[in-house]
Motif scaffolding. Structure first.
Motif, short mmCIF file in Angstrom:
data_model
loop_
_atom_site.label_atom_id
_atom_site.label_comp_id
_atom_site.label_asym_id
_atom_site.label_seq_id
_atom_site.Cartn_x
_atom_site.Cartn_y
_atom_site.Cartn_z
N SER A 189 -9.54 -12.93 -5.57
CA SER A 189 -11.00 -12.91 -5.63
C SER A 189 -11.47 -11.54 -6.09
N VAL A 190 -12.73 -11.50 -6.53
CA VAL A 190 -13.31 -10.22 -6.94
C VAL A 190 -13.38 -9.27 -5.75
N GLU A 191 -13.72 -9.80 -4.58
CA GLU A 191 -13.80 -8.96 -3.38
C GLU A 191 -12.45 -8.33 -3.06
N GLU A 192 -11.38 -9.13 -3.15
CA GLU A 192 -10.04 -8.60 -2.90
C GLU A 192 -9.65 -7.58 -3.97
N ARG A 193 -10.11 -7.82 -5.19
CA ARG A 193 -9.83 -6.90 -6.29
C ARG A 193 -10.44 -5.53 -6.01
N ILE A 194 -11.68 -5.51 -5.56
CA ILE A 194 -12.36 -4.24 -5.28
C ILE A 194 -11.70 -3.54 -4.10
N THR A 195 -11.39 -4.29 -3.05
CA THR A 195 -10.76 -3.69 -1.87
C THR A 195 -9.39 -3.12 -2.21
N THR A 196 -8.61 -3.87 -2.97
CA THR A 196 -7.28 -3.38 -3.37
C THR A 196 -7.40 -2.13 -4.22
N ALA A 197 -8.32 -2.15 -5.18
CA ALA A 197 -8.49 -1.02 -6.09
C ALA A 197 -8.87 0.26 -5.35
N ARG A 198 -9.69 0.13 -4.33
CA ARG A 198 -10.24 1.30 -3.66
C ARG A 198 -9.43 1.79 -2.47
N HIS A 199 -8.49 0.96 -2.00
CA HIS A 199 -7.80 1.33 -0.76
C HIS A 199 -6.28 1.13 -0.78
N PHE A 200 -5.75 0.29 -1.66
CA PHE A 200 -4.34 -0.12 -1.53
C PHE A 200 -3.51 0.03 -2.80
N ARG A 201 -3.92 0.86 -3.70
CA ARG A 201 -3.08 1.10 -4.87
C ARG A 201 -1.85 1.93 -4.45
N VAL A 202 -0.80 1.82 -5.23
CA VAL A 202 0.39 2.65 -5.03
C VAL A 202 0.84 3.19 -6.39
N PHE A 203 1.74 4.14 -6.37
CA PHE A 203 2.22 4.73 -7.61
C PHE A 203 3.15 3.78 -8.35
N PRO A 204 3.22 3.90 -9.66
CA PRO A 204 4.16 3.07 -10.42
C PRO A 204 5.58 3.19 -9.87
#
Length: 297
Positions: free
Chosen positions: A210-225
């Motif tokens: 979902s778009v909501e999950e996309r925003i949450t993931t982008a802002r809080h749960f990214r990791v390095f390559p």
């Protein structure tokens, strides 16, 4: 190591990935082995000594500035909203130039008040590029995956082409492309000379629903390559861009709440292992499997 074959110096870290004041972030990046850094506006304008002191700290670090971010919701507005954003843009461009940054990142608009007409958006970005021109700054336009009408990089590229300014190009972000599942073949439409910035990040689940999950993931749960589950896709992205002739910078833009609770030296070391993997193993193909990197705890 030749640049033609890929060099870890092509990879840098974003200050938003690290905790602490600007000087601490710069020192952690430098000590980890990075030669460049992407600067977030909050780290600069929030410096206790002001922008001039922040610029001095950046110069003293010896790190090259990858770019400055981020101008949001600029294009497509009208009337007093447009004039307001023009003033904001002028301020950010002046700060960008003061830092010695050659690139300002601008993200596609999410505003419900913005026009969705591509020619209107292109005209606004043309104005932004003209404001940047006398300062020697390039504008990298990036499609946010939750943008109102521009949410994938092919759409962003269309707007850039319509605007037709030499200092306006595209900014790519692997996270957004993976989140929207944009086919990698779409990269082939791009002109490598008009790619002004590539940001790399991964995440820990296979798909975003979902778009909501996309925003949450982008802002809080990214990791390095190399830390997430899309390592092969990251590798293929970098290889495809290299094959297109892209020889510009890659920046690790990793918003991660856990990393904000870790010493910046530890986080920068993780990022540098990603740079080693991409620069020495993926681009030079010293190992056959693109996701062979394993980060030690």
């Amino acid at each position: 190591m030749s640049r033609a074959g890929g060099n870890i110096d092509d990879f840098g870290i974003d200050t938003i990935s690290l905790a602490g004041p600007l000087e601490v972030k710069l020192r952690a990046a430098r000590d980890a082995g990075f030669s460049q850094v992407m600067l977030g506006a909050r780290d600069v304008v929030g410096h206790e000594g002001g922008v001039a002191a922040a610029a001095h700290a950046v110069r003293a670090s010896g790190l090259r500035v990858t770019g400055f971010q981020v101008l949001r919701d600029f294009e497509g507005l009208s009337g007093h909203l447009h004039e307001y954003k023009v003033d904001v843009a002028k301020s950010m461009l002046e700060t960008c130039a003061a830092l010695g940054s050659k690139v300002l990142l601008a993200c596609s608009s999410t505003s419900t008040h913005a026009s969705t007409d591509p020619d209107t958006m292109a005209a606004d970005l043309r104005k932004l590029a003209m404001l940047a021109l006398p300062l020697g700054v390039k504008v990298a336009y990036e499609g946010l995956s939750w943008g109102r009408s521009v949410n994938e990089f092919p759409q962003a590229w269309d707007i850039v082409c319509r605007a037709d300014m030499p200092n306006l190009g595209i900014g790519l972000d692997s996270f957004h492309a993976f989140a929207t599942q944009t086919p990698i073949d779409e990269l082939d439409m791009l002109d490598a000379d008009r790619i002004f910035l590539v940001q790399l990040a991964d995440f820990m689940w296979q798909e975003i629903r979902s778009v909501e999950e996309r925003i949450t993931t982008a802002r809080h749960f990214r990791v390095f390559p190399g830390e997430g589950v899309h390592s092969e896709q990251v590798a293929q992205w970098v290889l495809r861009l290299h094959g297109l002739g892209y020889r510009g910078d890659y920046s690790f833009e990793v918003f991660n709440d856990d990393y904000q609770q870790m010493p910046p030296t530890d986080v920068a070391a993780r990022a540098h292992r990603s740079a080693l993997w991409l620069g020495e193993e993926v681009l030079r193909r010293s190992v056959p499997i693109p996701n062979a990197m394993t980060l030690r705890p």
